[in-house]
Structures are given as structure tokens and as C-alpha cells.
Enzyme design. Structure first.
Site, short mmCIF file in Angstrom:
data_model
loop_
_atom_site.label_atom_id
_atom_site.label_comp_id
_atom_site.label_asym_id
_atom_site.label_seq_id
_atom_site.Cartn_x
_atom_site.Cartn_y
_atom_site.Cartn_z
N GLU A 140 0.83 -1.21 0.00
CA GLU A 140 0.00 0.00 0.00
C GLU A 140 0.87 1.26 0.00
O GLU A 140 1.80 1.38 0.79
CB GLU A 140 -0.91 0.02 1.24
CG GLU A 140 -1.89 -1.16 1.30
CD GLU A 140 -2.99 -1.06 0.26
OE1 GLU A 140 -3.13 0.01 -0.36
OE2 GLU A 140 -3.71 -2.07 0.06
N ARG A 180 -17.83 -0.98 6.35
CA ARG A 180 -18.95 -1.64 5.68
C ARG A 180 -19.56 -2.69 6.61
O ARG A 180 -20.75 -2.97 6.56
CB ARG A 180 -18.43 -2.28 4.39
CG ARG A 180 -19.46 -2.80 3.41
CD ARG A 180 -18.76 -3.31 2.15
NE ARG A 180 -17.52 -4.04 2.44
CZ ARG A 180 -17.47 -5.32 2.83
NH1 ARG A 180 -18.57 -6.03 2.95
NH2 ARG A 180 -16.30 -5.91 3.05
N CYS A 194 -7.56 -2.25 8.40
CA CYS A 194 -6.20 -2.26 7.83
C CYS A 194 -5.70 -0.84 7.59
O CYS A 194 -4.57 -0.50 7.95
CB CYS A 194 -6.16 -3.06 6.53
SG CYS A 194 -6.34 -4.83 6.81
N HIS A 207 -1.35 -5.82 1.55
CA HIS A 207 -2.57 -6.62 1.49
C HIS A 207 -2.30 -7.89 0.68
O HIS A 207 -1.69 -7.82 -0.39
CB HIS A 207 -3.71 -5.84 0.81
CG HIS A 207 -4.62 -5.15 1.78
ND1 HIS A 207 -4.83 -3.80 1.78
CD2 HIS A 207 -5.40 -5.66 2.79
CE1 HIS A 207 -5.69 -3.49 2.75
NE2 HIS A 207 -6.05 -4.59 3.38
N1 PCA Z 1 -8.29 -7.14 6.34
C1 PCA Z 1 -9.18 -6.05 6.75
C2 PCA Z 1 -9.00 -5.93 8.24
C3 PCA Z 1 -8.30 -7.16 8.68
C4 PCA Z 1 -7.82 -7.79 7.43
O1 PCA Z 1 -7.09 -8.79 7.36
C5 PCA Z 1 -8.94 -4.79 5.96
O2 PCA Z 1 -8.51 -4.85 4.80
O3 PCA Z 1 -9.20 -3.70 6.47
#
Ligand code: PCA
Length: 190
Positions: free
Chosen positions: A81, A91, A144, A166
Site C-alpha cells: 500500500e 462496511r 487495515c 494486502h
Molecule cells: N483485512 C481487513 C481488516 C483485517 C484484514 O485482514 C482490511 O482490509 O481492512
């Protein structure tokens, strides 16, 4: 020379899932990669609390770098990111039942922080392993992003560098060994 410490975090399952591949992949990593000794930390999917725990641990272990990892179920690449934004807009409720909407992560904080680890280099290193990877320009507005923004905010103007990756859902292409290999390549590129 003393080894530097990298705090690497993964998340607990959320949204009714049984596992979260972010933690499974982090947990499989060796205890040292390249110049770094790894400290692994499992975080709850909770606004505010995930970040507080990560920051506390980063300070306790004098982390030179903090790399947080989370699941982005819809994606078909491993995505470092570029930016965290000052917005909570959920959401679904988090694992504490909290569902903020249109709220800042840090009241009066700046709109955004850029990641301070070399995310482009990390992306290229993952691609060089033959694993699909791409830069992402949004970490979303859920836990996240809350974690990324909060940790970047806390360690602004410090030597502790911060980024977030991610990972996609588990699949044939993105098995746990593949995800762990991607994270290893990313850490080697730091
Ligand atoms: N993904 C979520 C929160 C925890 C995770 O593993 C997110 O993308 O915010």
C-alpha cells in the site's frame, strides 16, 4: 553488527471467515530475513486497538521497521500500500462490534500519510519471484487502513519506517507458501 528488528503483523479472522491468511503467512516466516530479526504479532480486527497494540510492541522491541499485513479478499495480486488515509468508514462491524462511519482515525490529523518503506521496490521484488504483485493506492477505510494510518502517524518524524501489504484470499495461485515467499521477498527488499 547488531541485527535490526522488524515488527511484522498479521490479523485474526473477521467477517465470518475461519482463517486469515495474513497471519498464517506471517506466522510461517523464519525468525530472521536479510538484515532483520523478525518479531511477529497477531492483531485483533478492531479499530484503534490493533494500532495501539502494534505501536506498543514496536516501541518495546525498538523496531527499525514495521510491516503490517492484512487480507484484501477481492484482489488478485499481493499489494503493498502506498498511502494510509485519515478515515474510518466500515462496511461491516469490526470484531468488537464497532462500525464507524465518516470518522477520522486521528481528529485533526493530516488527510494522509505515505508509506515510509520502499513499496515500489518491495512490489518489484515480489514480481521477480513470479508472484503477481502491484502497488495499491488505497488500503480501504476499514481496520487495515486504520492500522496503517495510525502507525505512520505515530512514527512520523522518527527513524522507524512503516508499510502495509494486502494479500489476496488463499487460492491455487496464492497458497500459503506463495504468500510467505512474497512477504520474504518484500522484507529482503527493505
Ligand atoms: N483485512 C481487513 C481488516 C483485517 C484484514 O485482514 C482490511 O482490509 O481492512
Amino acid at each position: 553488527m547488531e541485527q535490526k528488528t522488524l515488527l511484522i503483523t498479521g490479523f485474526m479472522p473477521f467477517g465470518g471467515d475461519a482463517v486469515n491468511p495474513s497471519w498464517e503467512a506471517v506466522n510461517k516466516l523464519p525468525d530472521a530475513i536479510g538484515a532483520y530479526r523478525l518479531e511477529k504479532l497477531l492483531l485483533p480486527v478492531e479499530f484503534g486497538r490493533a494500532a495501539a497494540l502494534a505501536i506498543e510492541k514496536a516501541k518495546a522491541v525498538h523496531a527499525a521497521a514495521v510491516l503490517c499485513v492484512g487480507l484484501a479478499a477481492g484482489r488478485n495480486a499481493v499489494t503493498p500500500e502506498v498511502v494510509g488515509i485519515n478515515l474510518r468508514d466500515a462496511r461491516i462491524a469490526d470484531n468488537a462490534g464497532v462500525q464507524p462511519q465518516d470518522e477520522p482515525v486521528v481528529p485533526d490529523g493530516p488527510a494522509a500519510y505515505f508509506s515510509t518503506l520502499p513499496v515500489r521496490k518491495m512490489t518489484e521484488a515480489i514480481q521477480a519471484c513470479g508472484i503477481p504483485a502491484a502497488l495499491s493506492y488505497t488500503a480501504g477505510t476499514y481496520v487495515c487502513n486504520d492500522l496503517l494510518y495510525s502507525v505512520l502517524h505515530r512514527f512520523r518524524d522518527s527513524e522507524t519506517r512503516v508499510a502495509f501489504i494486502h494479500v489476496p484470499s488463499l487460492s491455487e495461485t496464492f497458497s500459503l507458501p506463495v504468500l510467505s515467499r512474497a512477504l520474504t521477498a518484500a522484507v529482503e527488499a527493505i
